[in-house]
Design an enzyme around this catalytic site. Structure first.
Site, short mmCIF file in Angstrom:
data_model
loop_
_atom_site.label_atom_id
_atom_site.label_comp_id
_atom_site.label_asym_id
_atom_site.label_seq_id
_atom_site.Cartn_x
_atom_site.Cartn_y
_atom_site.Cartn_z
CG HIS A 77 55.34 -58.20 -23.18
ND1 HIS A 77 55.72 -57.20 -22.31
CD2 HIS A 77 55.00 -57.57 -24.34
CE1 HIS A 77 55.62 -56.03 -22.92
NE2 HIS A 77 55.17 -56.22 -24.14
CG HIS A 82 58.34 -53.49 -30.22
ND1 HIS A 82 59.08 -52.37 -29.99
CD2 HIS A 82 57.45 -53.58 -29.19
CE1 HIS A 82 58.68 -51.79 -28.87
NE2 HIS A 82 57.69 -52.51 -28.36
CG ASP A 115 58.92 -55.93 -25.40
OD1 ASP A 115 59.89 -56.65 -25.11
OD2 ASP A 115 58.54 -54.97 -24.70
CG HIS A 147 50.70 -55.59 -25.23
ND1 HIS A 147 50.56 -54.22 -25.22
CD2 HIS A 147 52.03 -55.82 -25.39
CE1 HIS A 147 51.74 -53.65 -25.38
NE2 HIS A 147 52.65 -54.60 -25.48
#
Length: 353
Positions: free
Chosen positions: A210, A305, A159, A214
Site C-alpha cells: 500500500h 481500515h 488498509d 500513502h
C-alpha cells in the site's frame, strides 16, 4: 503562532518548528516510524492552541492520529514546495516555512474527510479518467475489483496498518471466527511493527503493498513510485518472514491511465474494491456494519481500515459484519484467490523502472 513541519524519509519522521518570524522555535526532533505516539506527544507539548501542524501531500499516514489527539493539521501540496527527492519529502523546516509564507494556501484537514480534504473533485476526476483502462487491465489479469459473481465468496481487506492496538484487535476478532483477511500494509508501518506482520502470515492472512507513505499516486514521478513500491515490498517480506506481496492497492484509489500502466508493468496486480463503508470517517460501528451488509454481493471485496487513526468503530463493527455474512451463506477468502488466473510475468518489484 508556531508552525510545525513534518517530513518523512526511510527512517521515520522529522519535526521542525518555526515562530511567526521564521526563527526556529524548538530543537529539531526525529521519530522512528514506530514512535508516532511520541511524535504526537511532542507536538502537544508545544501547545495545541498556538500550533499549526503541517504535513505534505505524500505523507498520508499521520494526520488521522494527530487530529484524534486534538491537533490542527494542515496539508501543503506540491505546488507550495520545492521538488521532492526520489524518496522522502522535502525537509521539515521547508514545510514549516511554506506554512508561514502562504498560510491561506494550506488545506485544513477534517477528520471526516481525511488527507484528501479539499481534493475530492480532483481525486474523483483522476479515478473517472481510468474507466477504460480498469476494464482492459481486469480482462488482462492485472487488476481486480471483485471476484466472480457466481460464488458466494467475500474478501475482507484492511488498509493503512499495521497500527498497534487497532490491528491486533482486528486480528483477535478474525481469529475468533477463523476468518482470513487481506491486509494492505504501508511500508513505514510494516518496517516499524514486524511482529504484527509475522502474526498475519502465520494465521494465513494475505499481505498487500500500500506504498511506503500513502501518497496521491498521480503526484509521483515514475521513479518516485518505483521507490515507494520496491521499499514496501522489501519491508513486508522482511517483517513477515514471507514472500513479497503480489497485490498492490493505490492509496485513496488514486490513479490515472499512466499510473495504471506503470503498475501493470511492475508485475503486481492492482487490487481495488466494490464495497466501501467509509469506516475511516467514523460514521459509527452500526453504520459500518449496515453499509457492508447492504452492499455485499457474491465476489465482493470490502474496504476497511486498521491504520491511519482511531479504528475502534471498525473493530466494533467486525463481529456483526462477519456474523451477518455467515448467516447469508458467504465464505471468506483472500483477494489473491479472487484475482484472475492468467499468464503474466512473475511479480517483481524491480521490474518497475
Amino acid at each position: 503562532m508556531l508552525y510545525a513541519g513534518i517530513a518523512w524519509d526511510a527512517g521515520g519522521f522529522e519535526v521542525a518548528v518555526v515562530d511567526e518570524a521564521g526563527r526556529p522555535a524548538a530543537p529539531r526532533a526525529r521519530f522512528g516510524g514506530g514512535r508516532v505516539t511520541d511524535l504526537i506527544g511532542h507536538l502537544r507539548g508545544l501547545g495545541r492552541e498556538r500550533l499549526v501542524t503541517v504535513v505534505e501531500s505524500t505523507n498520508g499516514i499521520l494526520d488521522g492520529r494527530m487530529m484524534a489527539a486534538g491537533l490542527a493539521v494542515y496539508r501543503a501540496d506540491a505546488r507550495l514546495l520545492p521538488p521532492r527527492p526520489r524518496f522522502g519529502s522535502v525537509p521539515a523546516e521547508v514545510i514549516a516555512r511554506a506554512a508561514l509564507r502562504t498560510p491561506s494556501a494550506l488545506a485544513r484537514l477534517e477528520r471526516t474527510r481525511g488527507t484528501q480534504t479539499g481534493r475530492e473533485p480532483e481525486l474523483e476526476a483522476w479515478i473517472a479518467s481510468t474507466t477504460s483502462e480498469v476494464a482492459e487491465l481486469t480482462a488482462a489479469g492485472h487488476l481486480v475489483s471483485h471476484g466472480g459473481r457466481d460464488r458466494k465468496e467475500v474478501a475482507l481487506t484492511f488498509d493503512d496498518g499495521p497500527q498497534p492496538g487497532n490491528t491486533e484487535r482486528i486480528l483477535d476478532v478474525l481469529d475468533g471466527y477463523d476468518v482470513p483477511a487481506t491486509f494492505f500494509c504501508v511500508g513505514m508501518n510494516a518496517s516499524a511493527h514486524p511482529g504484527i506482520l509475522t502474526r498475519m502470515r502465520e494465521r494465513g492472512h494475505g499481505l498487500g503493498n500500500h506504498t511506503w507513505s500513502h501518497p496521491f499516486l498521480p503526484e509521483l514521478t515514475r521513479s518516485q513510485l518505483t521507490e515507494q513500491i520496491e521499499r514496501t515490498q522489501e519491508a513486508i517480506a522482511e517483517a513477515s518472514g514471507g514472500p513479497a506481496p503480489t497485490l498492490f492497492r493505490p492509496p485513496y484509489g488514486s490513479r490515472t491511465p499512466e499510473v495504471l500502466g506503470w503498475l501493470a508493468e511492475s508485475g503486481l496486480t492492482t487490487a481495488l474494491w466494490d464495497v466501501v463503508p467509509d469506516d475511516w470517517s467514523m460514521p459509527g460501528a452500526d453504520a459500518v456494519a449496515r453499509v457492508v451488509l447492504e452492499q455485499v454481493a457474491p465476489g465482493s471485496i470490502v474496504l476497511l481500515h486498521d491504520g491511519g487513526g482511531d479504528r475502534s468503530q471498525t473493530v466494533a463493527a467486525l463481529p456483526a459484519v462477519i456474523e451477518g455474512l455467515l448467516e447469508r451463506g458467504y465464505r471468506f477468502t483472500l483477494v489473491d484467490e479472487m484475482a484472475p488466473r492468467v499468464e503474466q510475468p512473475a511479480p517483481s518489484a524491480t521490474s518497475v523502472v
